[in-house]
Design a protein around this motif. Structure first.
Motif, PDB file in Angstrom:
ATOM      1  N   THR A   1       0.874  -1.182   0.000  1.00  0.00           N
ATOM      2  CA  THR A   1       0.000   0.000   0.000  1.00  0.00           C
ATOM      3  C   THR A   1       0.901   1.219   0.000  1.00  0.00           C
ATOM      4  OG1 THR A   1      -1.694  -1.202   1.212  1.00  0.00           O
ATOM      5  CG2 THR A   1      -1.836   1.198   1.243  1.00  0.00           C
ATOM      6  N   PHE A   2       0.628   2.116  -0.919  1.00  0.00           N
ATOM      7  CA  PHE A   2       1.494   3.272  -1.113  1.00  0.00           C
ATOM      8  C   PHE A   2       0.714   4.549  -0.823  1.00  0.00           C
ATOM      9  CE2 PHE A   2       3.032   6.638  -4.061  1.00  0.00           C
ATOM     10  CZ  PHE A   2       4.311   6.804  -3.537  1.00  0.00           C
ATOM     11  N   ASP A   3       1.263   5.345   0.048  1.00  0.00           N
ATOM     12  CA  ASP A   3       0.676   6.661   0.316  1.00  0.00           C
ATOM     13  C   ASP A   3       1.683   7.708  -0.153  1.00  0.00           C
ATOM     14  OD1 ASP A   3      -0.800   8.799   1.195  1.00  0.00           O
ATOM     15  OD2 ASP A   3      -0.956   8.109   3.272  1.00  0.00           O
ATOM     16  N   PRO A   4       1.353   8.461  -1.189  1.00  0.00           N
ATOM     17  CA  PRO A   4       2.355   9.374  -1.740  1.00  0.00           C
ATOM     18  C   PRO A   4       2.717  10.475  -0.748  1.00  0.00           C
ATOM     19  CG  PRO A   4       0.208   9.787  -2.726  1.00  0.00           C
ATOM     20  CD  PRO A   4       0.071   8.547  -1.892  1.00  0.00           C
ATOM     21  N   GLU A   5       3.957  10.904  -0.808  1.00  0.00           N
ATOM     22  CA  GLU A   5       4.392  12.006   0.048  1.00  0.00           C
ATOM     23  C   GLU A   5       3.967  13.339  -0.529  1.00  0.00           C
ATOM     24  OE1 GLU A   5       8.564  11.932   0.766  1.00  0.00           O
ATOM     25  OE2 GLU A   5       8.508   9.847   1.429  1.00  0.00           O
ATOM     26  N   THR A   6       3.821  13.349  -1.839  1.00  0.00           N
ATOM     27  CA  THR A   6       3.462  14.597  -2.498  1.00  0.00           C
ATOM     28  C   THR A   6       2.682  14.286  -3.767  1.00  0.00           C
ATOM     29  OG1 THR A   6       4.329  16.657  -3.420  1.00  0.00           O
ATOM     30  CG2 THR A   6       5.642  14.686  -3.752  1.00  0.00           C
ATOM     31  N   PHE A   7       2.246  15.327  -4.425  1.00  0.00           N
ATOM     32  CA  PHE A   7       1.557  15.163  -5.695  1.00  0.00           C
ATOM     33  C   PHE A   7       2.591  15.005  -6.802  1.00  0.00           C
ATOM     34  CE2 PHE A   7      -1.137  17.737  -2.955  1.00  0.00           C
ATOM     35  CZ  PHE A   7      -2.352  17.106  -3.056  1.00  0.00           C
ATOM     36  N   SER A   8       2.126  14.687  -7.995  1.00  0.00           N
ATOM     37  CA  SER A   8       3.005  14.743  -9.152  1.00  0.00           C
ATOM     38  C   SER A   8       2.504  15.880 -10.052  1.00  0.00           C
ATOM     39  CB  SER A   8       3.015  13.408  -9.900  1.00  0.00           C
ATOM     40  OG  SER A   8       1.707  13.061 -10.290  1.00  0.00           O
TER      41      SER A   8
END
Lengths: 794, 165
Positions: free
Chosen positions: A629-636
């Motif tokens: 499960t991946f929770d992004p640190e920031t947007f792209s």
């Protein structure tokens, strides 16, 4: 970790999905049936605002084949209120939203009563036997009138039509200066109107609810099966584990199926009351009337700059039409744009204020781009205005303000950290592809000769925030859920791979792209990967598909799960090869002993070894399967430069797109064919906003664009070929380098087209044409300025 | 409550004999009576073309029709081809189907059955169309995903191949 050979990633693979779609072997919800299935039809209000005096369904019950009929009053105690998951402020006015209206009608098309019958036609026939006594009221339709003192109220019990006011100020946030305290040698004030749009996905929404013995199986044409399951549990009191939601083949969404709909809840209530499976499929007219709408806001901007073209600050005030109620994420949709009004530029100061307002109209919620097209439209329109004000080329004024390649990572005045980009490269490529200089020369000639057909060139140098979203940021913005995504990779005994993804595709080609990623990560064949999605029984967790998030978030989860599988397989392969895992490199699709490449084991070999489990290293679980499960640190932050050349017939107002160039930088590309297709379709929808589409209510609050006769998505002959190209600046914040592409075309294209039209008409003194720029509006814009100049009247 | 009629219609090579209400639309007959759900409904005003099929009668050769604009009783005695009847018995695809796949002429795929059937009729009338003729010829079919560019490419790719149904 040894780098994986990339054989599939980047390849223009043809899509796996197509096989069923081109042969008609599809599972659209309306194609499905279950034993004992009943059919529901909905009676909708012909009024925008009315009191319901009475509803009598008894005559409908005596019609042939009718099994049940009920109204809002019949379910008032059990139906609850539809959810808004994004109450953007603490004091937001958040009225109840019953699935079936009980006492009051607040928009044209609101559901009033239903009939359930043995067949669809009987259900629809019986609607006419329902007797409703309405007391019509005066609707509130105009945004500014709705805010005026003494206005009629959509929700009188709330005492106001104002739902919320949300503010961002760079001085208060510490991300920039005060907009009142920066150089203002030039001040531009403009108003733009984002007309109301209808997502107009091709597959009308459909839902089947099958009540078992205390458990429910639900098929729905939705973008969000996982979120829908959570809300079914919360709203109906059914335990979550007794609810299975399936999004089978889904025919487009564009945000329009990012919703927990009244119809989904009403169908559930019908099935629960009757104890039999019930299907509801809307007509296109119902889609237009009652599916949510998008955009619809007034934008006031004040931009300050120095005479050298340096923009110092921007203030934006929005009035956003919520419609009659708050949608699932409706209040947050303009807020998604709040961080994008500064575009790709280095402004010193920024202030944003959005006021959400109730009117007697269908509610608004996300439509492709959701807040970001509106932001990009405003900034890219006003940058052109600044260029004209200063006598600069529109490209040049942008260049003087945008973030340079070497300045990344760059913290913007809105507080976001853009990780990477190369705006010069994308723009230079686009200018060359368009033949910008030649077209400018031709424009001069046409202007000089007074050609009735004028040439205009429009620029849009956009960025957007994709990969929704870092959960902590969503929490800080008062969104109710997180933004992580999940993937499970299961290696079968014969080496075939099943992937379970939490995203929920509806045309984007995830089965293909995910297979390409897995093929490279695990060294298996593209055709040996099966991607499972959209069924909460196989995919119990996920946050679904919207906001260009699937690859930029779900793709990372997939890579991480694959790498866990590979690590497990490495241990097993080392045991089989009687070496240390450190002696192995993963290359050419297999684990090979360094220096002895013929000694090799594949993931499939390891899969069979763990299946047999006869001889495994001590302490090893006999499986290769893994979840991540991946929770992004920031947007792209995809970006790009779109250029549009139009020919405007000043005698008829007709606009013809002569050439359209889209150079996009979406980071690393998994499948260039799919990316190009997303750009084509995205640009088409942005052009549609600029030239073709508008949802219109008349003064009685009746939607007069309630079918494809009046609301006119462009046909093939209405659209140009799009010249596409890319630059590739990988995202630096995650291992895949991708940025997202689903919304880019729509975000970029609308201002490119309108800028081109206005550019063509500059010699006539025109500085805006309201969207959609129909021939009539273009013609009137030319005439209006002429009248003003010649007659001295406004 | 409604009058009914008995019809005989050949769909994708199989003959069906059914009693239908006089008001039943061909698309509803295809989907609900004989289970040909590959043909879909996208609107209720005959604008979108998602339900397009080919229909021929004793007097008329196969032409594309919007099956929402034809009554089932009008198809009595007719031969109808839907997207489900295009592939050869061995499963090999019709050239237009293959071209849509090769050229990425579809995304969600909802408009695709109708788009393919219209394209077949277009190529029957004009075996070597220009891009503009393709765009004009498909103007009765709406697609919301592709922007049509790859659909045009697909039809162009299929042109010149054997496209008879």
């Amino acid at each position: 970790m040894t780098a994986t050979d990339e054989r599939e990633v980047g390849a223009a693979r043809r899509r796996k999905e197509d096989a069923r779609l081109i042969t008609g072997r599809t599972r659209w919800t309306d194609n499905l049936t279950v034993p004992g299935l009943l059919h529901m039809a909905i009676l909708r209000s012909p009024f925008a605002s009315a009191r319901i005096v009475s509803v009598d369904t008894s005559a409908a019950l005596s019609r042939p084949n009718v099994v049940a009929a009920f109204s809002g009053a019949d379910v008032a105690d059990v139906q609850g209120s539809l959810p808004c998951a994004w109450p953007v402020t603490e004091d937001i006015v958040h009225p109840d939203r019953p699935p079936l209206a009980v006492d009051v009608i607040r928009h044209h098309g609101e559901a009033v009563a239903v009939v359930v019958a043995r067949d669809r036609a009987s259900a629809m026939d019986a609607l006419e036997a329902i007797e409703v006594d309405y007391e019509p009221l005066t609707p509130v339709l105009d945004l500014e009138e709705a805010l005026a003192e003494g206005s009629t109220l959509v929700h009188p019990d709330k005492g106001t039509n104002l739902s919320y006011t949300w503010v961002f100020d760079s001085a208060a946030a510490g991300t920039g200066a005060d907009v009142g305290a920066v150089d203002a040698e030039v001040v531009l004030e403009r108003r733009y109107v984002q007309q109301r749009l209808i997502p107009a996905f091709m597959e009308p929404r459909s839902v089947i609810v099958d009540p078992g013995a205390g458990d429910y199986t639900i098929w729905s044409s939705t973008q969000i099966p996982h979120i829908l399951r959570v809300f079914y549990a919360l709203l109906t009191g059914t335990p979550e584990h007794k609810i299975r939601v399936i999004a089978p083949d889904v025919g487009g969404g564009f945000g329009g199926k990012l919703h927990v709909t009244p119809e989904e809840l009403i169908t559930f209530m019908a099935a629960r009351r009757i104890g039999r499976p019930v299907k509801y499929t809307e007509t296109r007219s119902e889609t237009m009337l009652a599916g949510h709408h998008g955009r619809d806001m007034i934008q006031d901007v004040r931009l300050t700059a120095r005479r050298d073209g340096t923009v110092t600050g921007i203030s934006v005030k929005l009035i956003a039409n919520m419609g009659a109620y708050l949608g699932l994420v409706g209040p947050g949709t303009p807020i998604l744009g709040a961080f994008m009004y500064n575009g790709i530029y280095k402004f010193a100061a920024y202030r944003f204020e959005c006021t959400g307002v109730f009117t007697n109209t269908t509610l608004t919620d996300p439509y492709r781009g959701a807040g970001r097209p509106e932001a990009t439209y405003l900034i890219e329109r006003v940058m052109d205005e600044l260029a004209v004000e200063l006598g600069l080329d529109p490209i040049e004024v942008r260049r003087r303000n945008w973030i340079k390649k070497e300045e990344f990572p760059f913290t913007t005045v809105a507080g976001l950290v853009y990780d990477s980009g190369d705006y010069d490269a994308a723009t230079d490529k686009a200018l060359a592809l368009l033949g910008y200089d030649e077209l400018r020369k031709e424009q001069e000639l046409r202007r000089a000769s007074g050609d009735p057909v004028q040439l205009g060139i429009g620029t849009s140098t956009y960025t957007e925030m994709c990969g929704l979203a870092p959960s902590r940021i969503l929490g800080a913005l008062r969104y109710a859920a997180g933004g992580w995504e999940t993937a499970s990779v299961r290696v079968l005994p014969t080496g075939k791979v099943e992937v379970v993804t939490g995203v929920s595709p509806h045309g984007q080609g995830h089965e293909t792209a995910w297979s390409q990623i897995v093929a490279d990560e695990l060294g298996v064949a593209f055709d040996d990967v099966e991607v499972l999605h959209g069924d909460t029984r196989t995919s119990h967790k996920g946050l679904d598909t919207y906001g260009s998030r699937s690859l930029a978030v779900g793709g990372i989860a997939l890579v991480e799960a694959c790498r866990k599988v590979r690590d497990k397989a490495r241990t097993v392969a080392a045991h089989m090869l009687e070496c240390s895992p450190d002696d192995l490199e993963f290359t050419g699709g297999a684990f090979r002993v360094r220096g002895t490449p013929d000694a090799a084991k594949t993931v499939a070999d390891a899969a069979f070894a763990v299946f047999a489990a006869h001889d495994l290293p001590d302490g090893i679980e006999p499986t290769l399967d893994a979840d991540a499960t991946f929770d992004p640190e920031t947007f792209s932050f995809p970006h790009g430069t779109h250029l549009c050349a139009v020919e405007v017939d000043t005698q008829t107002g007709h606009v013809a797109i002569r050439k359209y160039v889209a150079v996009d930088d979406v980071g690393k590309v998994i499948n260039p064919t799919i990316v190009e297709g997303q750009v084509h379709g995205g640009v088409a929808q942005g052009i549609a906003q600029a030239l073709h589409e508008e949802a219109v209510y008349d003064e009685s609050g009746t939607l007069v664009t309630g079918s494809f006769v009046e609301y006119t998505p462009p046909a093939a002959a209405d659209l140009p070929d799009i010249v596409t190209d890319r630059t590739e600046t990988p995202a630096t914040t995650h291992p895949l380098g991708v940025k997202g592409v689903g919304e880019a075309g729509t975000i970029a294209s609308t201002p490119a087209v309108v800028n081109a039209i206005v550019d063509a008409l500059r010699p006539y003194g025109v500085r805006d044409v309201p969207m959609p720029c129909t021939p009539e509006r273009v013609w009137r814009a030319i005439r209006a300025v002429g009248t003003e100049t010649e007659g001295g009247r406004s | 409550m409604s009058s009914t009629a008995k019809i005989t219609v050949t769909v994708d090579g199989d003959q069906y004999i059914d009693t239908v209400e006089a008001r039943t639309l061909l698309v509803h007959y295809l989907r609900e009576t004989i289970g040909k759900v590959g043909t879909v409904i996208g609107c209720d005003t005959s604008n979108c073309g998602s339900c397009t099929v080919l229909m021929s009668t004793a007097d008329e050769p196969a032409r594309s029709v919007k099956s929402c604009s034809v009554l089932a009783v009008q198809a009595d005695g007719a031969t109808v081809t839907t997207v489900e009847g295009l592939a050869a018995p061995d499963g090999s695809l019709h050239p237009v189907q293959r071209a849509f796949h090769e050229m990425h002429g579809l995304q969600c795929g909802y408009c695709t059955p109708g788009m393919i059937m219209s394209a077949i009729d277009l190529l029957r009338e004009n075996p070597d169309p220009t891009d503009e003729e393709i765009r004009d010829g498909l103007s009765g079919n709406l697609c919301r995903c592709t922007g049509y560019q790859n659909i045009v490419r697909a039809v162009r790719a299929a042109a010149g191949e054997e496209v008879a149904p």
